[in-house]
Scaffold this motif. Structure first.
Motif, PDB file in Angstrom:
ATOM      1  N   GLU A  16       0.836  -1.218   0.000  1.00 35.44           N
ATOM      2  CA  GLU A  16       0.000   0.000   0.000  1.00 35.44           C
ATOM      3  C   GLU A  16       0.862   1.255   0.000  1.00 35.44           C
ATOM      4  N   LEU A  19       2.232   1.676  -3.542  1.00 36.98           N
ATOM      5  CA  LEU A  19       1.208   2.180  -4.465  1.00 36.98           C
ATOM      6  C   LEU A  19       0.914   3.654  -4.223  1.00 36.98           C
ATOM      7  N   SER A  20       0.883   4.050  -2.972  1.00 36.41           N
ATOM      8  CA  SER A  20       0.656   5.454  -2.645  1.00 36.41           C
ATOM      9  C   SER A  20       1.800   6.328  -3.148  1.00 36.41           C
ATOM     10  N   ASP A  23       1.660   6.565  -6.928  1.00 31.52           N
ATOM     11  CA  ASP A  23       0.602   7.493  -7.321  1.00 31.52           C
ATOM     12  C   ASP A  23       1.058   8.941  -7.163  1.00 31.52           C
ATOM     13  N   LYS A  24       1.772   9.209  -6.097  1.00 31.91           N
ATOM     14  CA  LYS A  24       2.276  10.559  -5.820  1.00 31.91           C
ATOM     15  C   LYS A  24       3.308  11.014  -6.864  1.00 31.91           C
ATOM     16  N   LYS A  26       3.930   9.385 -10.138  1.00 31.00           N
ATOM     17  CA  LYS A  26       3.782   8.916 -11.521  1.00 31.00           C
ATOM     18  C   LYS A  26       3.734  10.050 -12.545  1.00 31.00           C
ATOM     19  N   THR A  27       3.082  11.129 -12.219  1.00 28.02           N
ATOM     20  CA  THR A  27       3.012  12.250 -13.163  1.00 28.02           C
ATOM     21  C   THR A  27       4.378  12.915 -13.316  1.00 28.02           C
ATOM     22  N   THR A  52       6.987  -2.085 -13.953  1.00 29.39           N
ATOM     23  CA  THR A  52       6.794  -0.809 -14.631  1.00 29.39           C
ATOM     24  C   THR A  52       7.299  -0.957 -16.060  1.00 29.39           C
TER      25      THR A  52
END
Length: 98
Positions: A16, A19-20, A23-24, A26-27, A52
């Protein structure tokens, strides 16, 4: 086009957080100069394994990213979460069928 595939295995208790953190960031990764595409996959049979896939304009562009503060920061947080050492492949994309 140059493709980088990275396989990562995590301790269950770290998934978790991984994944968090992904997400923070990836951009930021996708917006890094030279990165054309980024995807994250999860193994269907072993939910602790992730991959990835990133597309780069060149190996040099990937090398610049790997030497960047962005990568160093992400990797320093991600690496301690692994249950096994990461594996990485650099491949040339030869063909795509849609």
């Amino acid at each position: 086009m140059f493709v980088r595939i990275v396989k990562m295995g995590f301790h269950k208790q770290n998934i978790e957080f991984f994944l968090s953190n992904f997400d923070k960031n990836k951009t930021k990764i996708r917006s890094f100069e030279g990165c054309l595409f980024l995807e994250l996959y999860r193994d269907k049979n072993d939910p602790t394994i992730f991959f990835t896939y990133s597309y780069w304009i060149s190996e040099d562009a990937l090398d610049v990213y790997r030497k960047s503060e962005l990568f160093k920061g992400i990797w320093s947080v991600t690496k301690p979460l692994f249950s096994v050492p990461a594996e990485a492949w650099s491949v040339d994309k030869l063909e795509t069928l849609g």
